[in-house]
Structure formats: structure tokens, C-alpha cells
Design a protein around this motif. Structure first.
Motif, short mmCIF file in Angstrom:
data_model
loop_
_atom_site.label_atom_id
_atom_site.label_comp_id
_atom_site.label_asym_id
_atom_site.label_seq_id
_atom_site.Cartn_x
_atom_site.Cartn_y
_atom_site.Cartn_z
N ARG A 133 38.99 -7.17 39.99
CA ARG A 133 38.57 -6.33 38.89
C ARG A 133 38.56 -4.86 39.32
NH1 ARG A 133 32.10 -7.31 37.87
NH2 ARG A 133 31.34 -6.62 39.92
N GLY A 142 39.01 -7.12 34.41
CA GLY A 142 39.29 -8.05 35.49
C GLY A 142 40.30 -9.10 35.08
N TYR A 190 41.34 -13.33 36.19
CA TYR A 190 40.93 -14.51 36.96
C TYR A 190 41.83 -15.69 36.62
CZ TYR A 190 36.68 -11.81 37.64
OH TYR A 190 35.80 -10.82 37.97
N THR A 207 39.31 -10.06 31.45
CA THR A 207 37.93 -9.80 31.01
C THR A 207 37.68 -8.31 30.84
OG1 THR A 207 37.05 -9.63 33.27
CG2 THR A 207 37.07 -11.81 32.25
N TYR A 248 34.13 -6.07 31.33
CA TYR A 248 32.79 -6.30 31.86
C TYR A 248 31.97 -5.01 31.87
CZ TYR A 248 34.02 -4.20 36.38
OH TYR A 248 34.40 -3.32 37.37
N GLU A 285 28.27 -3.78 33.86
CA GLU A 285 27.34 -4.24 34.90
C GLU A 285 26.28 -3.16 35.15
OE1 GLU A 285 27.49 -5.89 39.53
OE2 GLU A 285 29.34 -5.49 38.41
N PRO A 318 26.06 -8.48 36.00
CA PRO A 318 27.34 -8.36 35.27
C PRO A 318 27.38 -9.23 34.01
CG PRO A 318 27.59 -9.76 37.22
CD PRO A 318 26.20 -9.20 37.27
N GLU A 377 30.24 -10.39 31.14
CA GLU A 377 31.69 -10.43 30.98
C GLU A 377 32.08 -11.15 29.69
OE1 GLU A 377 32.96 -11.13 35.62
OE2 GLU A 377 31.89 -12.74 34.56
N GLY A 385 35.90 -12.43 27.91
CA GLY A 385 37.32 -12.49 28.22
C GLY A 385 38.13 -13.28 27.21
N ARG A 395 28.93 -19.43 33.19
CA ARG A 395 29.99 -19.04 32.28
C ARG A 395 30.19 -20.11 31.22
NH1 ARG A 395 35.72 -18.37 34.65
NH2 ARG A 395 35.76 -20.61 34.27
#
Length: 234
Positions: free
Chosen positions: A72, A86, A88, A112, A114, A116, A130, A132, A134, A193
Motif C-alpha cells: 500500500r 493498496g 492484495y 483498497t 484506506y 488510518e 486502519p 479499509e 475495497g 475483514r
């Protein structure tokens, strides 16, 4: 990890100029007890991000650990809030049935946004949370039986991950006047998540689960600050 070790070696060779003469005190060194560190202007941040998730296996109803790899990048703002993007992905071997096929593996890849916020940014530690959101795709590999060496069919669907966690970092101090060591530390993260997606037939097959991460941390804002002080002395 190899990139992290290479970065340490590189700074060990090129960063000795930071410790050759007595430098001005950094912002972190002038903090009063109980005072938070914060940048004077937005600072660019980039970092790798590997997490260990516990996804439920639909065949055994047991949560299995799955590695999720990512990176990220964003900006640390003067109000001590980090924002950015980010990417993933994860691969997981799994089992189950889907319209007469055997489910053999699945892959999730997503980007994503995010934010934070930092609750504490002290000289040797920091605590943040954080959040997020996505969007990406879930890819499922299906076959007709164990004799199939390659997937018989690939099915894809949209996926929308949402995550909330807590992040705690420990910052290394300068060692024997060698400032580059304060650019590094260790990060601990945990959270949960949720992933919104079309339900897979015949299985409670989701990408929902708890995660944790223990990884090296690089504090680029400290690197920028020390580099600026070094340039001003030249």
C-alpha cells in the motif's frame, strides 16, 4: 523480507554521513512527555503488507490460516491520519461442491482505499486503527474429479472487502549516534475483514475472517526528516 534486509544494508553504507557530525535534534527528540509526533506537511508512505487470515474451510468448518500478500502507498497528513490505496491477493486450496463440480482452489485479488487515524504517535511507539474498503474479484477453480490435473472450469465473481483493525508499532532508537536505525521498527496488526460477494452454491464459502500480522516497519517520515537535516548541513 529480502527487500527489507537490502534496505538496511544500503542505509548502513550510505547513511553513515548522518552520524559523522553532531546533527541538529530531530522533531522526535524534542517531544515533551505525552506529546505526539506529527509531520509538518504531508509525507509519502509506501509499505509491503503481509497478513495471516483465518478463513473458514467449508468442508471441515474449521478456520485455516491463509497468507494474504499486498502493498500500500499513501500520505501521512499533519493531523496524524494516513490515507492511501493498496492491493492484495491470496490463493487458497479448498474443497466443496459447486453444481456437480469439485471446488479445488480459490483466489481473491482486490484494491483498497484506506484511512488510518493515529491515536498516539510517540517517540518510540505508535497506535493506529486502519479502516479499509475495497473491490476486486474472487476466482474459483473447479474440476470433475481427482484425475483432472488442470481446472475444468474457472468461475469469477465480484467481491467487496471491508476491514477494520488495530496497528501497534515499536520504533528503534538511534544506536551509538547512528541515526538510520531509527528509520526501522516492528509492526503488530490484528483485525477482522468482511467480504461481500455472491454466495457459492452448496457451501458457506466466504472470505470473512480474523487476521494478524507481525512484520518489519520502515518509517519513511523519519528518513525524510533526517535527509532534509543532512542536506541543510551540506
Amino acid at each position: 523480507m529480502r527487500a527489507f534486509l537490502f534496505f538496511i544494508l544500503l542505509t548502513g553504507i550510505t547513511g553513515r554521513g548522518f552520524g559523522q557530525s553532531e546533527p541538529p535534534p530531530s522533531a522526535a527528540d524534542t517531544l515533551q512527555p505525552g506529546e505526539n509526533e506529527h509531520p509538518e506537511k504531508p509525507k509519502f508512505i509506501a509499505e509491503t503488507d503481509q497478513r495471516f487470515f483465518f478463513f473458514k474451510n467449508p468442508a471441515t468448518n474449521v478456520r485455516a490460516q491463509t497468507n494474504v500478500w499486498g502493498a500500500r502507498a499513501g500520505f501521512l497528513l499533519p493531523i496524524n491520519v494516513k490515507v492511501g490505496v493498496g492491493y492484495y491477493f491470496t490463493n487458497q486450496r479448498t474443497h466443496g461442491n459447486w453444481d456437480g463440480y469439485n471446488l479445488r482452489a480459490r483466489r481473491l485479488s482486490y484494491g483498497t482505499l484506506y484511512i488510518e487515524p493515529y491515536y498516539f504517535r510517540r517517540k518510540y511507539w505508535e497506535l493506529s486503527s486502519p479502516l479499509e474498503i475495497g473491490a476486486g474479484t474472487a476466482r474459483y477453480e473447479l474440476d470433475r474429479g481427482p484425475a483432472d490435473e488442470e481446472p475444468t472450469e474457472i468461475r469469477r465473481m465480484l467481491a467487496f472487502p471491508l476491514g477494520l483493525g488495530a496497528s501497534f508499532s515499536v520504533k528503534f532508537p538511534p544506536l551509538w549516534g547512528f541515526k538510520p536505525t531509527r528509520w526501522f521498527g516492528i509492526n503488530f496488526m490484528t483485525g477482522y475483514r468482511w467480504t461481500i460477494q455472491q454466495r457459492v452454491p452448496s457451501n458457506p464459502n466466504t472470505f470473512n475472517g480474523f487476521y494478524y500480522s507481525i512484520s518489519p516497519a520502515i518509517f519513511l517520515d523519519r528518513f525524510y526528516e533526517d535527509f532534509r537535516l543532512w542536506r541543510n548541513r551540506k
